[in-house]
Design an enzyme around this catalytic site. Structure first.
Site, PDB file in Angstrom:
ATOM      1  N   ASP A   1      11.246   0.318   2.092  1.00 51.05           N
ATOM      2  CA  ASP A   1      10.134   1.032   1.468  1.00 51.05           C
ATOM      3  C   ASP A   1      10.597   2.292   0.723  1.00 51.05           C
ATOM      4  O   ASP A   1       9.785   3.097   0.290  1.00 51.05           O
ATOM      5  CB  ASP A   1       9.076   1.368   2.536  1.00 51.05           C
ATOM      6  CG  ASP A   1       7.667   1.383   1.960  1.00 51.05           C
ATOM      7  OD1 ASP A   1       7.466   0.846   0.863  1.00 51.05           O
ATOM      8  OD2 ASP A   1       6.772   1.949   2.618  1.00 51.05           O
TER       9      ASP A   1
ATOM     10  N   LYS B   1       9.322   6.594  -4.613  1.00 52.06           N
ATOM     11  CA  LYS B   1       8.811   6.575  -3.227  1.00 52.06           C
ATOM     12  C   LYS B   1       9.950   6.374  -2.238  1.00 52.06           C
ATOM     13  O   LYS B   1      10.631   5.347  -2.268  1.00 52.06           O
ATOM     14  CB  LYS B   1       7.769   5.459  -3.059  1.00 52.06           C
ATOM     15  CG  LYS B   1       7.335   5.208  -1.610  1.00 52.06           C
ATOM     16  CD  LYS B   1       6.285   4.100  -1.496  1.00 52.06           C
ATOM     17  CE  LYS B   1       6.000   3.742  -0.030  1.00 52.06           C
ATOM     18  NZ  LYS B   1       5.043   2.633   0.115  1.00 52.06           N
TER      19      LYS B   1
ATOM     20  N   ASP C   1      -1.772   3.240   6.235  1.00 50.57           N
ATOM     21  CA  ASP C   1      -0.685   2.421   5.686  1.00 50.57           C
ATOM     22  C   ASP C   1      -0.591   2.557   4.166  1.00 50.57           C
ATOM     23  O   ASP C   1       0.333   2.044   3.550  1.00 50.57           O
ATOM     24  CB  ASP C   1      -0.899   0.950   6.087  1.00 50.57           C
ATOM     25  CG  ASP C   1       0.363   0.116   5.952  1.00 50.57           C
ATOM     26  OD1 ASP C   1       1.446   0.716   5.726  1.00 50.57           O
ATOM     27  OD2 ASP C   1       0.278  -1.125   6.066  1.00 50.57           O
TER      28      ASP C   1
ATOM     29  N   ARG D   1       1.290   6.305  -1.842  1.00 49.68           N
ATOM     30  CA  ARG D   1       0.560   7.033  -2.888  1.00 49.68           C
ATOM     31  C   ARG D   1       0.295   8.471  -2.473  1.00 49.68           C
ATOM     32  O   ARG D   1       0.211   9.359  -3.309  1.00 49.68           O
ATOM     33  CB  ARG D   1      -0.719   6.269  -3.245  1.00 49.68           C
ATOM     34  CG  ARG D   1      -1.700   6.133  -2.136  1.00 49.68           C
ATOM     35  CD  ARG D   1      -2.708   4.999  -2.355  1.00 49.68           C
ATOM     36  NE  ARG D   1      -2.108   3.682  -2.146  1.00 49.68           N
ATOM     37  CZ  ARG D   1      -2.769   2.527  -2.269  1.00 49.68           C
ATOM     38  NH1 ARG D   1      -4.044   2.518  -2.623  1.00 49.68           N
ATOM     39  NH2 ARG D   1      -2.155   1.386  -2.063  1.00 49.68           N
TER      40      ARG D   1
ATOM     41  N   GLU E   1       0.389   5.040   2.562  1.00 50.18           N
ATOM     42  CA  GLU E   1       1.049   6.343   2.634  1.00 50.18           C
ATOM     43  C   GLU E   1       1.861   6.672   1.380  1.00 50.18           C
ATOM     44  O   GLU E   1       2.045   7.841   1.051  1.00 50.18           O
ATOM     45  CB  GLU E   1       1.972   6.394   3.865  1.00 50.18           C
ATOM     46  CG  GLU E   1       3.371   5.788   3.698  1.00 50.18           C
ATOM     47  CD  GLU E   1       3.379   4.292   3.370  1.00 50.18           C
ATOM     48  OE1 GLU E   1       2.364   3.628   3.654  1.00 50.18           O
ATOM     49  OE2 GLU E   1       4.377   3.798   2.816  1.00 50.18           O
TER      50      GLU E   1
ATOM     51  N   ASP F   1       8.342   2.201   7.030  1.00 47.09           N
ATOM     52  CA  ASP F   1       6.879   2.212   6.999  1.00 47.09           C
ATOM     53  C   ASP F   1       6.327   1.318   8.108  1.00 47.09           C
ATOM     54  O   ASP F   1       6.283   0.098   7.961  1.00 47.09           O
ATOM     55  CB  ASP F   1       6.397   1.721   5.617  1.00 47.09           C
ATOM     56  CG  ASP F   1       4.877   1.718   5.498  1.00 47.09           C
ATOM     57  OD1 ASP F   1       4.206   2.267   6.396  1.00 47.09           O
ATOM     58  OD2 ASP F   1       4.374   1.178   4.495  1.00 47.09           O
TER      59      ASP F   1
ATOM     60  N   LYS G   1       1.134  -1.814  11.097  1.00 44.97           N
ATOM     61  CA  LYS G   1       1.283  -3.127  10.446  1.00 44.97           C
ATOM     62  C   LYS G   1       1.430  -4.215  11.512  1.00 44.97           C
ATOM     63  O   LYS G   1       2.083  -3.980  12.520  1.00 44.97           O
ATOM     64  CB  LYS G   1       2.553  -3.139   9.584  1.00 44.97           C
ATOM     65  CG  LYS G   1       2.433  -2.421   8.273  1.00 44.97           C
ATOM     66  CD  LYS G   1       3.738  -2.511   7.507  1.00 44.97           C
ATOM     67  CE  LYS G   1       3.676  -1.689   6.236  1.00 44.97           C
ATOM     68  NZ  LYS G   1       2.732  -2.205   5.244  1.00 44.97           N
TER      69      LYS G   1
HETATM   70  N1  BES Z   1       5.026  -0.269   1.845  1.00 46.83           N
HETATM   71  C1  BES Z   1       3.792  -0.932   1.729  1.00 46.83           C
HETATM   72  C2  BES Z   1       3.746  -1.935   0.576  1.00 46.83           C
HETATM   73  C3  BES Z   1       4.688  -3.100   0.627  1.00 46.83           C
HETATM   74  C4  BES Z   1       4.220  -4.346   0.978  1.00 46.83           C
HETATM   75  C5  BES Z   1       6.001  -2.962   0.258  1.00 46.83           C
HETATM   76  C6  BES Z   1       5.083  -5.428   0.982  1.00 46.83           C
HETATM   77  C7  BES Z   1       6.873  -4.037   0.263  1.00 46.83           C
HETATM   78  C8  BES Z   1       6.401  -5.272   0.625  1.00 46.83           C
HETATM   79  C9  BES Z   1       2.662   0.062   1.507  1.00 46.83           C
HETATM   80  O1  BES Z   1       2.860   1.321   2.025  1.00 46.83           O
HETATM   81  C10 BES Z   1       1.464  -0.515   2.172  1.00 46.83           C
HETATM   82  O2  BES Z   1       1.493  -0.679   3.347  1.00 46.83           O
HETATM   83  N2  BES Z   1       0.444  -0.799   1.395  1.00 46.83           N
HETATM   84  C11 BES Z   1      -0.769  -1.339   1.914  1.00 46.83           C
HETATM   85  C12 BES Z   1      -1.905  -0.627   1.222  1.00 46.83           C
HETATM   86  C13 BES Z   1      -3.246  -0.917   1.784  1.00 46.83           C
HETATM   87  C14 BES Z   1      -3.376  -0.399   3.199  1.00 46.83           C
HETATM   88  C15 BES Z   1      -4.278  -0.268   0.897  1.00 46.83           C
HETATM   89  C16 BES Z   1      -0.805  -2.831   1.601  1.00 46.83           C
HETATM   90  O3  BES Z   1      -0.399  -3.222   0.519  1.00 46.83           O
HETATM   91  O4  BES Z   1      -1.243  -3.584   2.460  1.00 46.83           O
HETATM   92 ZN    ZN Z   2       4.845   1.922   2.254  1.00 49.42          ZN
HETATM   93 ZN    ZN Z   3       2.272   1.469   4.065  1.00 48.83          ZN
END
Ligand code: BES
Ligand code: ZN
Ligand code: ZN
Length: 496
Positions: free
Chosen positions: A288, A265, A347, A351, A349, A270, A277
């Site tokens: 990210d 990824k 968010d 996947r 994104e 992000d 966020k």
């Molecule tokens: N890049 C984030 C995940 C992340 C969180 C990486 C903390 C490093 C540290 C990912 O893209 C994300 O935002 N995931 C969301 C998914 C949710 C919206 C289903 C999350 O984990 O909140």
């Molecule tokens: Zn992300």
């Molecule tokens: Zn994200």
């Protein structure tokens, strides 16, 4: 860093400092530490008796030479439970000691390789662990300050009385390759998002491809559109930075049809997209792309080691930002595979872009897959920063990845992929949706990706927690860890 080997005992080498080991619950010094202790008039033993040296893993005690030995200082480092010290702890101890030496401004080190470690493992692995311990432990992140004082450790001499030169030399080479690659991934992950843009990431990949003679293909927006990679393009649309799919291939076993596919990824920043966020969570989102960094760094090492296997890397790079074109919650996207995706959350994104990358890796001939991604906050809740979350559709392949991780000294923990979790990614309008509420958040990420891996044996590594260290510890500096690099290299070596 310059690495040298010697049969000479540590007591007679002349370096800025020598490193010796002490284990918990031992009343006196052992092995090489014993010789040094004797030369120093049992000063180490008296500190042990006084309870000042306990042998706790990573405990560092610095002593002078009192004019008794040629090296300037003696660093005693704790090995933890001596009889059970594994390579992971050994690396940790070496890292702590060499970091302390570097911080003192020392330039050269002598390290005695304990015969107990060689006996329990072998000379190649023991020496590799020393090299990794020093090179990873003394790594410092790139700084952008006008005045930085740079301390540099220049040379390390490893003392092994029963030296098997060939094995030890092999250990040095492997250690350097594994550590250099890990530090490269750390460097990339640590780079700010305004500097390491998707385009700049492509430049780094080009340099790796040229240096190692790897085949490289870069798909730009028009190629991505021709191929129907709307999943990657949709996420990228909210940013001026654009999207690229980077494909690198190493062919070390042309006679074989087996191809290890590595997918990383590469979201260089992000913001969360329209479902922005909250600010405290956005702060670290330059990292990210740690999965992409791990895959690129592993390809660099694989190109250098040249194992007997075929490895294909597919790295989607873009930003997840907000503008008038940004993808929206509720959008339905047709992915490269033909499957449609409902955007339940902008968010989630990672996947979405990985969906196209995984399908493309299969199209390009990958017969087994590993994807590496900072995918979910949920994995940080589950495993903290101590372990990578692993998910898979194939038990044997998961076992193979676990074995590689164990040898590499990286902690990975498998989560279940029960069919019942499937409801969270079921969409009423499309083939899959990218988010299904708070339960089993990490597993939802895995299940979504599994829909694109389909029948191909696949392992998903969620490194959202393990890609960063909250504080300096063992082989880690605070910040990017370079996790998964050593496991991926090891996997490519074992894959042949
Ligand atoms: N890049 C984030 C995940 C992340 C969180 C990486 C903390 C490093 C540290 C990912 O893209 C994300 O935002 N995931 C969301 C998914 C949710 C919206 C289903 C999350 O984990 O909140
Ligand atoms: Zn992300
Ligand atoms: Zn994200």
């Amino acid at each position: 860093m310059e690495w040298k080997l010697t049969r000479e005992p540590l007591a007679s080498v002349a370096t800025d400092a020598i490193i010796v080991f002490h284990s918990k619950e031992k009343e006196s010094t052992q092995g090489m530490a014993r010789e040094i202790d004797e030369a120093l008039g049992f000063r180490i033993s008296s500190l042990i008796t006084a309870g000042e040296i306990t042998g706790k893993l990573g405990e560092v005690t610095q002593l002078h030479n009192w004019g008794k030995i040629p090296s300037g200082r003696v660093i005693v480092v704790g090995l933890g439970e001596g009889d059970q010290t594994d390579l992971h702890q050994f690396r940790h101890a070496i890292a702590a000691a060499s970091r302390a030496a570097k911080q003192k401004g020392l330039k050269s080190l002598g390290i005695g390789c304990p015969s107990s470690i060689i006996d329990r493992y072998n000379a190649v692995d023991a020496v590799q662990a020393i090299v990794e311990g020093v090179e990873l432990g003394t790594y410092e992140h790139q700084k952008y300050q006008s005045e930085t004082k740079k301390q540099e450790l220049k040379s390390v001499l490893i003392s092994i009385p029963q030296l098997n030169e060939q094995a030890a030399q092999a250990g040095i080479e492997r250690g350097q390759i594994f550590a250099r690659a890990t530090n490269f991934a750390r460097y990339l992950s640590h780079e700010p998002a305004n500097i390491l843009t998707p385009r700049r990431f492509v430049e780094h990949a080009k340099q790796v491809a040229e240096k190692r003679g790897l085949d490289m293909e870069v798909l730009d927006e028009s190629r991505l559109a021709d191929l129907g990679m709307q999943a990657l393009l949709s996420v990228a649309r909210g940013s001026e930075a654009g999207a690229r799919m980077i494909v690198l291939s190493y062919q070390g076993a042309p006679e074989s049809t087996e191809v290890l596919g590595l997918v990383g990824k590469g979201v260089t920043f992000d913001s969360g997209g329209l479902q922005l966020k909250p600010s405290p969570f956005m702060l670290d989102m330059k990292e990210d792309m740690a999965g992409a960094a791990a895959v690129l760094a592993a390809m660099d090492a694989i190109g250098e080691l040249r194992p007997h296997s075929n490895v294909l890397a597919v790295i989607p790079v873009c930003e997840n930002m907000v503008n008038g074109q940004a993808y929206r919650p509720g959008d339905v996207i047709r992915s490269f595979s033909g499957k449609t995706i409902e955007v339940a959350h902008t968010d989630a994104e990672g996947r979405v872009i990985l969906a196209d990358a995984i399908s493309y890796a299969k199209r390009k001939g990958a017969t087994r897959l590993v994807d590496v991604a900072t995918l979910t906050g949920a994995v940080v809740v589950a495993l903290g920063h101590e372990a990578t979350g692993m998910m898979s559709n194939d038990e044997e392949w998961a076992d193979e990845v676990k074995a590689a991780a164990r040898i590499a000294g990286e902690r990975m923990w498998e989560l279940p992929m029960y069919k019942e979790y499937g409801i969270y990614v079921e969409s009423e309008i499309a083939d899959v949706k990218n988010e299904g509420g708070s339960p089993a958040g990490c597993i939802q990420g895995g299940l979504f990706l599994q829909a694109f891996a389909e029948e191909t044996p696949w392992v998903h590594l969620d490194i959202a927690g393990s890609a960063t260290a909250p504080r300096e510890s063992g082989i880690f500096a605070k910040g990017a860890t370079g996790v998964a690099v050593r496991t991926l290299i090891q996997l490519a070596v074992r894959f042949g």
